[in-house]
Design an enzyme around this catalytic site. Structure first.
Site, mmCIF file in Angstrom:
data_model
loop_
_atom_site.group_PDB
_atom_site.id
_atom_site.type_symbol
_atom_site.label_atom_id
_atom_site.label_comp_id
_atom_site.label_asym_id
_atom_site.label_seq_id
_atom_site.Cartn_x
_atom_site.Cartn_y
_atom_site.Cartn_z
ATOM 1 N N ARG A 65 0.836 -1.181 0.000
ATOM 2 C CA ARG A 65 0.000 0.000 0.000
ATOM 3 C C ARG A 65 0.873 1.233 0.000
ATOM 4 O O ARG A 65 1.827 1.325 0.773
ATOM 5 C CB ARG A 65 -0.919 0.022 1.222
ATOM 6 N N THR A 66 0.564 2.183 -0.865
ATOM 7 C CA THR A 66 1.301 3.432 -0.883
ATOM 8 C C THR A 66 0.796 4.271 0.284
ATOM 9 O O THR A 66 -0.388 4.579 0.368
ATOM 10 C CB THR A 66 1.067 4.189 -2.192
ATOM 11 N N LEU A 67 1.685 4.575 1.212
ATOM 12 C CA LEU A 67 1.255 5.281 2.407
ATOM 13 C C LEU A 67 1.406 6.780 2.282
ATOM 14 O O LEU A 67 0.605 7.522 2.801
ATOM 15 C CB LEU A 67 2.066 4.782 3.605
ATOM 16 N N ASN A 95 -4.611 0.918 -1.833
ATOM 17 C CA ASN A 95 -3.267 1.075 -2.404
ATOM 18 C C ASN A 95 -3.324 2.038 -3.577
ATOM 19 O O ASN A 95 -3.103 1.658 -4.731
ATOM 20 C CB ASN A 95 -2.743 -0.300 -2.856
ATOM 21 N N PRO A 96 -3.631 3.323 -3.276
ATOM 22 C CA PRO A 96 -3.897 4.257 -4.367
ATOM 23 C C PRO A 96 -2.653 4.647 -5.152
ATOM 24 O O PRO A 96 -1.534 4.576 -4.638
ATOM 25 C CB PRO A 96 -4.439 5.490 -3.628
#
Lengths: 235, 245
Positions: free
Chosen positions: B22-24, B126-127
């Site tokens: 996941r892109t944090l 996970n945008p």
């Protein structure tokens, strides 16, 4: 030892790394300090790592992460070279680094600068910062020490330098960063890559130019006291 | 051995980071994109900055790219995710060309594809950390749409991302009209970009303006805008009230 860090803003990592193109190839430079918290674990590390005969990478950030990424990419490039039948290009090397950095962005913490020479595009520098963005630049700086060099390069960088001018610029820059960044230190290593091959150079810490408030190193105070130009003891 | 292990605060609801994709948070980011419809097609503007937190780290990042024959994509947000989106679109256009059936994906279709990609990634937590502007002309029909990282999408006569929404769109609401000439459109975009330069900390004074018409895409060379500082009110602002600003 302070190991608490706020990881929610992009932050710089221990090290100063630089990659510069000149009219015939590239010059890569780095300091040699590897730290564990406040302790210097290795004062003479080699952060400029070979990927192929003609492509090298400067590593910054987590030592483990940068080593494993460059190991994988060296392995892939080796296979690629065999299949291709000729040397890999610096663009391919940079893209392989990008692939690993981007697809594992949540786990990795390493910023890399890829530099190489190939017969198609000549000397090229690619920066791959945290997150896995790939960006080709005439010169690139990275690591925590690079914060102190943005202004320096804005002023000192020029297009079309000679090999010696480029190397002098890199050595001066790493040396300036070492003077101000606690996470950078030791020796300055450079690697020059062009059509003729690869040259490694080593500039020990005590041979670098002195900057502001730095003094000429002595063997002992006694030498100063006994010297022919007596330095009086200042009160 | 930099022991900078990924550390969460004690009160976090997130699970272990290592076992999820996941892109944090974004690292290298682009700021606003502004676009409007004009007589012959779409005009879009974006600066060439790639910020790294508060540092204006990269100053030659191209944030607008042509897609296929009929579309132009501008992006703000994480640059690595934008580069990945360009790869997805490369594949999409390749497959479209491989059909070799005389048909080609127009801006409406590309916008729809991007919307699905962005929304589905959002649903998986996970945008792709971008706000996208998609403009184009096909068969005389002008199209201008936008998609955000959470999948919000819509089309309009003028769109903007990020700060542009707050600073540029009010200007566009006042001054945009149907059938703007190319010159008027460019001047209007430049007005917006200048305001963004004054008021957006992550703006950089090096921008490109792109045009897309039925004939194709043109992206201008990078250039800088003049800024105006010589106002008497600026010269001595604390004169009447020492210590004020």
């Amino acid at each position: 030892m302070d190991l608490e860090m706020n990881l929610n803003a992009p932050h710089s990592m221990g090290t100063t790394i630089i990659g510069v193109t000149y009219n015939g190839g590239v010059v890569l430079g780095a300091d040699s300090r590897t730290s564990t918290g406040m302790y210097v674990a290795n004062r003479a590390s080699d952060k400029i790592t070979q990927l192929t005969d003609n492509v090298y990478v400067c590593r910054s950030g987590s030592a483990a992460d940068s080593q494993i990424v460059s190991d994988y990419v060296r392995y892939f490039l080796h296979q690629h070279t065999i299949q291709l039948g000729q040397s890999a290009t610096s663009k391919v090397a940079a893209n392989l680094i990008r692939l690993l950095s981007y697809n594992n962005k949540n786990m990795l913490e390493t910023g890399l600068i890829v530099g190489g020479w190939d017969k198609y595009e000549g000397g090229k520098i690619y920066a791959i910062p945290l997150g896995g963005t790939l960006i080709e630049q005439p010169f690139a700086i990275g690591g925590s020490g690079s914060s102190y060099l943005y202004g320096f390069f804005d002023q000192a960088w020029k297009e079309g330098m000679t090999k010696d001018e480029a190397e002098q610029l890199v050595v001066k820059a790493v040396s300036l960063a070492i003077a101000r960044d606690g996470a950078s230190g030791g020796v300055v290593r450079t690697v020059i890559i062009n059509s003729e091959g690869v040259t490694r150079n080593f500039y020990p810490g005590d041979k670098l130019q002195l900057w502001h408030e730095e003094l000429e190193p002595q063997n002992s105070l006694l030498d100063l006291l006994n010297s022919s130009n007596p330095e009086p003891m200042n009160i | 051995m930099n022991f900078m292990a990924s550390k969460q605060p004690e009160n976090s609801l997130l699970g272990p980071e290592s076992d999820s994709q996941r892109t944090l948070y974004p690292y290298v980011t682009g700021t606003s994109v502004v676009a409007l419809k004009y007589k012959d097609g779409i005009l879009m503007a974006a600066d060439m900055g790639g910020s790294y937190g508060s540092t204006l780290r990269y100053k030659s990042v191209e944030r607008m790219k042509p897609i296929g024959k009929h579309s132009l994509l501008g992006a703000s947000g994480e640059i690595s995710d934008f580069q990945e989106i360009l790869r997805y679109l490369d594949e999409l256009i390749l497959y479209d060309n491989m059909w070799d059936d005389g048909n080609s994906l127009g801006p409406k279709e590309v916008h729809n594809y991007l919307t699905r990609v962005m929304y589905n990634r959002r649903n998986k937590f996970n945008p792709l950390w971008n706000s996208l502007v998609l403009g184009g002309v096909k068969n005389g029909q002008k199209y201008l749409g936008t998609v955000s990282m959470i999948g919000v999408n819509f089309e309009d006569n003028h769109v903007a991302t990020g700060f542009g929404n707050h600073l540029a769109r009010p200007i566009l609401r006042q001054e945009w009209h149907e059938n703007l000439s190319f010159e008027d459109g460019v001047r209007l975009l430049e007005k917006c970009m200048r305001v963004l330069l004054y008021r957006d900390r992550s703006a950089v004074n090096k921008l490109q303006i792109a045009k897309i018409t039925e004939d194709g895409v043109t992206i201008s060379q990078p250039y800088s805008l003049k800024t105006y500082w010589e106002f008497s009110a600026f010269e001595n602002p604390a004169q009447g009230a020492i210590g004020s600003w």
